[in-house]
Design a protein around this motif. Structure first.
Motif, PDB file in Angstrom:
ATOM      1  N   ARG A  17       0.847  -1.192   0.000  1.00 24.15           N
ATOM      2  CA  ARG A  17       0.000   0.000   0.000  1.00 24.15           C
ATOM      3  C   ARG A  17       0.886   1.247   0.000  1.00 24.15           C
ATOM      4  O   ARG A  17       1.698   1.432   0.890  1.00 24.15           O
ATOM      5  CB  ARG A  17      -0.888  -0.018   1.239  1.00 24.15           C
ATOM      6  N   LEU A  18       0.709   2.068  -1.018  1.00 26.24           N
ATOM      7  CA  LEU A  18       1.459   3.310  -1.163  1.00 26.24           C
ATOM      8  C   LEU A  18       0.557   4.468  -0.782  1.00 26.24           C
ATOM      9  O   LEU A  18      -0.498   4.649  -1.382  1.00 26.24           O
ATOM     10  CB  LEU A  18       1.934   3.467  -2.610  1.00 26.24           C
ATOM     11  N   ARG A  19       0.957   5.233   0.223  1.00 25.74           N
ATOM     12  CA  ARG A  19       0.179   6.403   0.650  1.00 25.74           C
ATOM     13  C   ARG A  19       0.875   7.647   0.124  1.00 25.74           C
ATOM     14  O   ARG A  19       2.068   7.847   0.336  1.00 25.74           O
ATOM     15  CB  ARG A  19       0.079   6.465   2.166  1.00 25.74           C
ATOM     16  N   ILE A  20       0.102   8.475  -0.579  1.00 25.80           N
ATOM     17  CA  ILE A  20       0.639   9.716  -1.128  1.00 25.80           C
ATOM     18  C   ILE A  20      -0.151  10.890  -0.571  1.00 25.80           C
ATOM     19  O   ILE A  20      -1.387  10.907  -0.622  1.00 25.80           O
ATOM     20  CB  ILE A  20       0.584   9.722  -2.670  1.00 25.80           C
ATOM     21  N   GLY A  25      -3.058  18.724   0.199  1.00 27.97           N
ATOM     22  CA  GLY A  25      -3.457  18.175   1.493  1.00 27.97           C
ATOM     23  C   GLY A  25      -4.267  16.897   1.378  1.00 27.97           C
ATOM     24  O   GLY A  25      -4.476  16.206   2.362  1.00 27.97           O
ATOM     25  N   ASP A  26      -4.729  16.565   0.177  1.00 27.44           N
ATOM     26  CA  ASP A  26      -5.453  15.306  -0.039  1.00 27.44           C
ATOM     27  C   ASP A  26      -4.500  14.135   0.155  1.00 27.44           C
ATOM     28  O   ASP A  26      -3.323  14.210  -0.220  1.00 27.44           O
ATOM     29  CB  ASP A  26      -6.049  15.237  -1.445  1.00 27.44           C
ATOM     30  N   VAL A  27      -5.026  13.048   0.728  1.00 23.13           N
ATOM     31  CA  VAL A  27      -4.224  11.848   0.965  1.00 23.13           C
ATOM     32  C   VAL A  27      -4.931  10.656   0.333  1.00 23.13           C
ATOM     33  O   VAL A  27      -6.133  10.453   0.544  1.00 23.13           O
ATOM     34  CB  VAL A  27      -4.029  11.596   2.483  1.00 23.13           C
ATOM     35  N   ARG A  63      -9.412   7.082  -1.185  1.00 23.47           N
ATOM     36  CA  ARG A  63      -9.185   8.404  -0.612  1.00 23.47           C
ATOM     37  C   ARG A  63      -9.158   8.259   0.905  1.00 23.47           C
ATOM     38  O   ARG A  63     -10.079   7.717   1.501  1.00 23.47           O
ATOM     39  CB  ARG A  63     -10.293   9.364  -1.032  1.00 23.47           C
ATOM     40  N   VAL A  64      -8.098   8.739   1.532  1.00 20.47           N
ATOM     41  CA  VAL A  64      -7.940   8.656   2.976  1.00 20.47           C
ATOM     42  C   VAL A  64      -8.484   9.917   3.627  1.00 20.47           C
ATOM     43  O   VAL A  64      -9.206   9.854   4.618  1.00 20.47           O
ATOM     44  CB  VAL A  64      -6.468   8.435   3.366  1.00 20.47           C
ATOM     45  N   SER A  65      -8.130  11.060   3.065  1.00 24.79           N
ATOM     46  CA  SER A  65      -8.663  12.325   3.585  1.00 24.79           C
ATOM     47  C   SER A  65      -8.611  13.379   2.501  1.00 24.79           C
ATOM     48  O   SER A  65      -7.850  13.286   1.545  1.00 24.79           O
ATOM     49  CB  SER A  65      -7.876  12.792   4.816  1.00 24.79           C
ATOM     50  N   ILE A  66      -9.449  14.366   2.679  1.00 25.36           N
ATOM     51  CA  ILE A  66      -9.565  15.474   1.746  1.00 25.36           C
ATOM     52  C   ILE A  66      -9.163  16.748   2.479  1.00 25.36           C
ATOM     53  O   ILE A  66      -9.552  16.967   3.622  1.00 25.36           O
ATOM     54  CB  ILE A  66     -11.005  15.633   1.225  1.00 25.36           C
ATOM     55  N   ALA A  67      -8.379  17.582   1.826  1.00 27.95           N
ATOM     56  CA  ALA A  67      -7.984  18.846   2.426  1.00 27.95           C
ATOM     57  C   ALA A  67      -9.207  19.727   2.609  1.00 27.95           C
ATOM     58  O   ALA A  67     -10.085  19.797   1.739  1.00 27.95           O
ATOM     59  CB  ALA A  67      -6.961  19.539   1.532  1.00 27.95           C
ATOM     60  N   LEU A  68      -9.275  20.366   3.728  1.00 25.69           N
ATOM     61  CA  LEU A  68     -10.368  21.299   3.988  1.00 25.69           C
ATOM     62  C   LEU A  68      -9.979  22.685   3.498  1.00 25.69           C
ATOM     63  O   LEU A  68      -8.819  23.078   3.613  1.00 25.69           O
ATOM     64  CB  LEU A  68     -10.686  21.332   5.484  1.00 25.69           C
ATOM     65  N   PRO A  69     -10.951  23.418   2.958  1.00 22.45           N
ATOM     66  CA  PRO A  69     -10.629  24.768   2.450  1.00 22.45           C
ATOM     67  C   PRO A  69     -10.248  25.724   3.558  1.00 22.45           C
ATOM     68  O   PRO A  69     -10.490  25.576   4.683  1.00 22.45           O
ATOM     69  CB  PRO A  69     -11.923  25.219   1.772  1.00 22.45           C
TER      70      PRO A  69
END
Length: 69
Positions: A17-20, A25-27, A63-69
């Motif tokens: 598993r490759l996490r980028i 800020g998106d992961v 998608r692990v997380s999304i950057a918040l504005p």
């Protein structure tokens, strides 16, 4: 070398598993990534270019997380 697209990355070899983390800020986790692809990303002069050519449309992702504005 710093990337204008990728902030950082890590690799879980047993799970392949490759996490980028992107500069936005998106992961994302890319699944079933062979160790040689991670090694290629690690040594690539252009991380964003390597990602676009060898990872982006070739591996299933979550998608692990999304950057918040």
């Amino acid at each position: 070398m710093p990337s204008s697209v990728i902030r950082g990355f890590s690799y879980d070899e047993p799970k392949r598993r490759l996490r980028i983390t992107f500069v936005s800020g998106d992961v994302y986790d890319y699944l079933d990534v062979p160790p040689m692809i991670f090694d290629g990303l690690r040594v690539a002069q252009s991380k964003g270019g390597f990602f676009a050519s060898h990872i982006r449309e070739r591996f299933t992702f979550e998608r692990v997380s999304i950057a918040l504005p």
